[in-house]
Design a protein around this motif. Sequence first.
Motif, mmCIF file in Angstrom:
data_model
loop_
_atom_site.group_PDB
_atom_site.id
_atom_site.type_symbol
_atom_site.label_atom_id
_atom_site.label_comp_id
_atom_site.label_asym_id
_atom_site.label_seq_id
_atom_site.Cartn_x
_atom_site.Cartn_y
_atom_site.Cartn_z
ATOM 1 N N LEU A 1 0.825 -1.203 0.000
ATOM 2 C CA LEU A 1 0.000 0.000 0.000
ATOM 3 C C LEU A 1 0.863 1.258 0.000
ATOM 4 O O LEU A 1 1.998 1.233 0.469
ATOM 5 C CB LEU A 1 -0.923 -0.018 1.225
ATOM 6 C CG LEU A 1 -1.886 -1.213 1.284
ATOM 7 C CD1 LEU A 1 -2.554 -1.296 2.647
ATOM 8 C CD2 LEU A 1 -2.923 -1.128 0.177
ATOM 9 N N PRO A 2 0.337 2.357 -0.507
ATOM 10 C CA PRO A 2 1.130 3.591 -0.631
ATOM 11 C C PRO A 2 1.277 4.345 0.678
ATOM 12 O O PRO A 2 0.529 4.134 1.630
ATOM 13 C CB PRO A 2 0.322 4.405 -1.642
ATOM 14 C CG PRO A 2 -1.096 3.978 -1.383
ATOM 15 C CD PRO A 2 -1.016 2.510 -1.064
ATOM 16 N N ASP B 1 -7.447 2.880 7.434
ATOM 17 C CA ASP B 1 -7.116 1.458 7.387
ATOM 18 C C ASP B 1 -5.951 1.176 6.444
ATOM 19 O O ASP B 1 -5.215 0.201 6.640
ATOM 20 C CB ASP B 1 -8.348 0.642 6.980
ATOM 21 C CG ASP B 1 -9.375 0.550 8.095
ATOM 22 O OD1 ASP B 1 -8.964 0.610 9.279
ATOM 23 O OD2 ASP B 1 -10.581 0.420 7.797
ATOM 24 N N VAL B 2 -5.778 2.000 5.422
ATOM 25 C CA VAL B 2 -4.578 1.896 4.585
ATOM 26 C C VAL B 2 -3.352 2.111 5.463
ATOM 27 O O VAL B 2 -2.376 1.355 5.400
ATOM 28 C CB VAL B 2 -4.596 2.920 3.429
ATOM 29 C CG1 VAL B 2 -3.265 2.902 2.675
ATOM 30 C CG2 VAL B 2 -5.736 2.624 2.468
ATOM 31 N N THR B 3 -3.416 3.142 6.305
ATOM 32 C CA THR B 3 -2.305 3.426 7.219
ATOM 33 C C THR B 3 -2.091 2.263 8.180
ATOM 34 O O THR B 3 -0.956 1.830 8.411
ATOM 35 C CB THR B 3 -2.588 4.710 8.016
ATOM 36 O OG1 THR B 3 -2.722 5.806 7.102
ATOM 37 C CG2 THR B 3 -1.459 5.000 8.997
ATOM 38 N N PHE B 4 -3.176 1.745 8.734
ATOM 39 C CA PHE B 4 -3.096 0.633 9.678
ATOM 40 C C PHE B 4 -2.446 -0.591 9.042
ATOM 41 O O PHE B 4 -1.506 -1.176 9.605
ATOM 42 C CB PHE B 4 -4.506 0.294 10.180
ATOM 43 C CG PHE B 4 -4.621 -1.012 10.897
ATOM 44 C CD1 PHE B 4 -4.010 -1.199 12.136
ATOM 45 C CD2 PHE B 4 -5.349 -2.066 10.347
ATOM 46 C CE1 PHE B 4 -4.122 -2.410 12.809
ATOM 47 C CE2 PHE B 4 -5.468 -3.275 11.015
ATOM 48 C CZ PHE B 4 -4.843 -3.452 12.245
ATOM 49 N N ALA C 1 8.425 0.454 -2.879
ATOM 50 C CA ALA C 1 7.569 1.460 -2.238
ATOM 51 C C ALA C 1 6.688 2.225 -3.229
ATOM 52 O O ALA C 1 5.531 2.529 -2.937
ATOM 53 C CB ALA C 1 8.428 2.433 -1.434
ATOM 54 N N ASP C 2 7.224 2.537 -4.402
ATOM 55 C CA ASP C 2 6.456 3.287 -5.400
ATOM 56 C C ASP C 2 5.784 2.371 -6.415
ATOM 57 O O ASP C 2 5.284 2.832 -7.443
ATOM 58 C CB ASP C 2 7.375 4.271 -6.126
ATOM 59 C CG ASP C 2 7.886 5.368 -5.218
ATOM 60 O OD1 ASP C 2 7.156 5.751 -4.281
ATOM 61 O OD2 ASP C 2 9.022 5.838 -5.428
ATOM 62 N N CYS D 1 -1.597 0.265 -5.521
ATOM 63 C CA CYS D 1 -2.356 1.432 -5.956
ATOM 64 C C CYS D 1 -1.579 2.303 -6.930
ATOM 65 O O CYS D 1 -2.039 3.381 -7.309
ATOM 66 C CB CYS D 1 -2.779 2.252 -4.739
ATOM 67 S SG CYS D 1 -3.870 1.332 -3.625
ATOM 68 N N ALA D 2 -0.403 1.835 -7.354
ATOM 69 C CA ALA D 2 0.382 2.548 -8.361
ATOM 70 C C ALA D 2 -0.195 2.280 -9.742
ATOM 71 O O ALA D 2 -1.096 1.448 -9.920
ATOM 72 C CB ALA D 2 1.846 2.101 -8.286
ATOM 73 N N ALA D 3 0.326 2.964 -10.740
ATOM 74 C CA ALA D 3 -0.147 2.793 -12.109
ATOM 75 C C ALA D 3 0.076 1.362 -12.585
ATOM 76 O O ALA D 3 1.052 0.709 -12.196
ATOM 77 C CB ALA D 3 0.577 3.772 -13.035
ATOM 78 N N GLN D 4 -0.822 0.896 -13.433
ATOM 79 C CA GLN D 4 -0.751 -0.482 -13.900
ATOM 80 C C GLN D 4 0.590 -0.798 -14.547
ATOM 81 O O GLN D 4 1.115 -1.900 -14.408
ATOM 82 C CB GLN D 4 -1.885 -0.753 -14.898
ATOM 83 C CG GLN D 4 -1.899 -2.179 -15.439
ATOM 84 C CD GLN D 4 -3.007 -2.405 -16.444
ATOM 85 O OE1 GLN D 4 -3.899 -1.564 -16.611
ATOM 86 N NE2 GLN D 4 -2.969 -3.538 -17.120
ATOM 87 N N ALA D 5 1.165 0.156 -15.243
ATOM 88 C CA ALA D 5 2.401 -0.086 -15.990
ATOM 89 C C ALA D 5 3.621 -0.206 -15.100
ATOM 90 O O ALA D 5 4.676 -0.672 -15.560
ATOM 91 C CB ALA D 5 2.618 1.022 -17.021
#
Length: 314
Positions: free
Chosen positions: A216-217, A233-236, A267-268, A272-276
């Motif tokens: 997760l980002p 919850d993303v943070t959690f 990390a990047d 949730c990052a771009a599909q590519a």
Amino acid sequence: MKTSVQAGVAGLLACGTLVTVVLTTRDGGDSHTGVTYSAPSKGPYVALGDSYTAGPGITDPTGTPAGCDRSAGNYPALVAAELGVKAGDFRDMSCSGATTTDLTTSQSTDDGTNPPQLRAISSTTRLITIGIGGNDIGFSSMIKRCVAMGALYQMAGSGKYFAEDAPCERNYVKGDSDTVTKKIATAGTRLTRVLNEVKRRAPEARIYVVSYPALLPADSADCGRDMSLAPGDVTFLREKEQQLNTMLRQRSSEAGAGYVDTYAPSADHNACAAQATRWIEPLVPKSPAAPVHPNARGERGMADAVLRTIRSAL
């Protein structure tokens, strides 16, 4: 443009064999490091782990049992290929759903039984990678629960989230009681026992514990569309994954094993990052992979992290 630097590095492994390291750098964001190694002359490689090691969905299942969903493109296979390990000297015992218990006992799957993973290790083994712990703390079920609650919370809030909202976290953390932290501590105790047993069975092997890549980002607000999670919850979940990786690092260090950091380089490239560019597929994969698991790019990135760690150790 391609540049290459070849360096013959003579080093004595625990088994006293010569290793040659060839470094090749390549341009391009998605290309791997190109680090290649000649395998130790007496260096069988055994890979242990769960689905993040097995790489389900990337290719058709390979090996037995089919229920383990091992991919021919997972990071152990890529590492073995880069090292030049002979087919007969490479054993991939990883299995989707595995816990630390399944390293020492048989694991039943929907299609066959995987024998105790440590059974593949012997006194002749010279390289071992271990990717385990996520299923001990029930991380997959946590994500599913948080996604379900996030979707309901989103509907209740007319599609709006608030950064402080973490409806799922409240199921795991109540006051001073944190059930996930307790499970991570228990998994750490089990991992220590496993590492001690691995060292007993393969006293001359180089052992590396492989961490989990970033799922997760860092910006919690960037993941609602792809993962249906409330930002809190993303943070959690991100913090719990980091806590799990910290435990893996500490336990491997205490046992005298190496540690492979796959979190920092990924990390990047989270779900949730771009599909590519992402290494981890979201809930609905757009590339071959299981939901919230590494795709081919992710397994390649994890393999490169393993190879870099081996290189630095030499």
